[in-house]
Design an enzyme around this catalytic site. Structure first.
Site, PDB file in Angstrom:
ATOM      1  N   HIS A   8      -7.118  -4.042  -2.352  1.00  0.00           N
ATOM      2  CA  HIS A   8      -7.137  -3.046  -3.427  1.00  0.00           C
ATOM      3  C   HIS A   8      -6.690  -3.654  -4.754  1.00  0.00           C
ATOM      4  CE1 HIS A   8      -2.741  -2.686  -3.662  1.00  0.00           C
ATOM      5  NE2 HIS A   8      -2.742  -2.782  -2.331  1.00  0.00           N
ATOM      6  N   GLU A  81      -1.133  -0.561   5.043  1.00  0.00           N
ATOM      7  CA  GLU A  81      -0.165  -1.647   4.888  1.00  0.00           C
ATOM      8  C   GLU A  81       1.042  -1.402   5.790  1.00  0.00           C
ATOM      9  OE1 GLU A  81       0.652  -4.646   4.577  1.00  0.00           O
ATOM     10  OE2 GLU A  81       0.218  -4.968   2.448  1.00  0.00           O
TER      11      GLU A  81
END
Length: 197
Positions: A8, A81
């Site tokens: 990202h 994550e």
């Protein structure tokens, strides 16, 4: 099979060098620009399947890359994550000061110890391994995976014979595009492209 991993774009938390995984934050201006560069780099690839982390920063990046050209996106929590628990949203210096004992344990055994209220790297890696095993069962030409730096570095460990010690041997910068190929039962890293120069 071509597997494209995209980290990202940048967030303010990245810029401030905070530990964060579960915190759900948006891209900043630089992150939006990185996502647009990744989109330009990938605009000729026709994706058969797309997998995206649950986190806003990954979803925003995927939306910019794909535009309105892709109907079905698979949101998969296995590629979120790592959960840093009480370390979330804090810098290295703040964590050392606030949680000196837990920080010391985590640093001395980073694979097995977990931040207070978070997950250990072994726990984190087990979900990445499961995800990768499922991806390799797909019969697709081009797959896009928009996720996080820790996930991508864990995927590298999986590719490199399931060796977790490689985790610290690679960087994964915001907006980076990694092409992984799976051919003749062989999985390998073909290229890593930095979109932010």
């Amino acid at each position: 099979m071509n597997i494209y991993f995209v980290r990202h774009g940048q967030t303010d938390e990245n810029n401030n060098r905070y530990y964060y995984g579960k915190l759900d934050v948006c891209l900043n201006e630089k992150g939006l620009s990185q996502a647009k560069r990744a989109a330009a780099f990938l605009n000729r690839v026709k994706f058969d399947e797309v997998y995206v982390s649950e986190r806003k920063r990954a979803v925003e990046t995927a939306d910019i890359i794909l535009g309105h050209n892709f109907k079905k996106i698979n949101i998969d929590k296995r590629i979120d994550e790592m959960d840093f628990g009480k370390f979330e949203g804090k810098s290295y210096e703040q964590i050392k000061k606030l949680y000196p004992e837990q920080w010391g344990k985590w640093c001395s055994d980073w694979k097995n110890e977990s931040p207070p209220g978070g997950e250990s790297y072994i726990e984190f890696y087990s979900r990445i391994r499961g995800f990768m095993e499922d991806i390799l069962k797909l019969n697709r030409k081009n797959i896009l995976i928009v996720t996080h730096g820790g996930v991508i570095r864990s995927a590298y460990c999986y590719i490199l014979n399931d060796n977790l010690d490689f985790f610290w041997k690679f960087a994964s910068k915001n907006g980076d595009i990694t092409l992984v190929k799976y051919e003749y039962d062989n999985l390998y890293i073909d290229s890593i492209t930095h979109v932010d120069v």
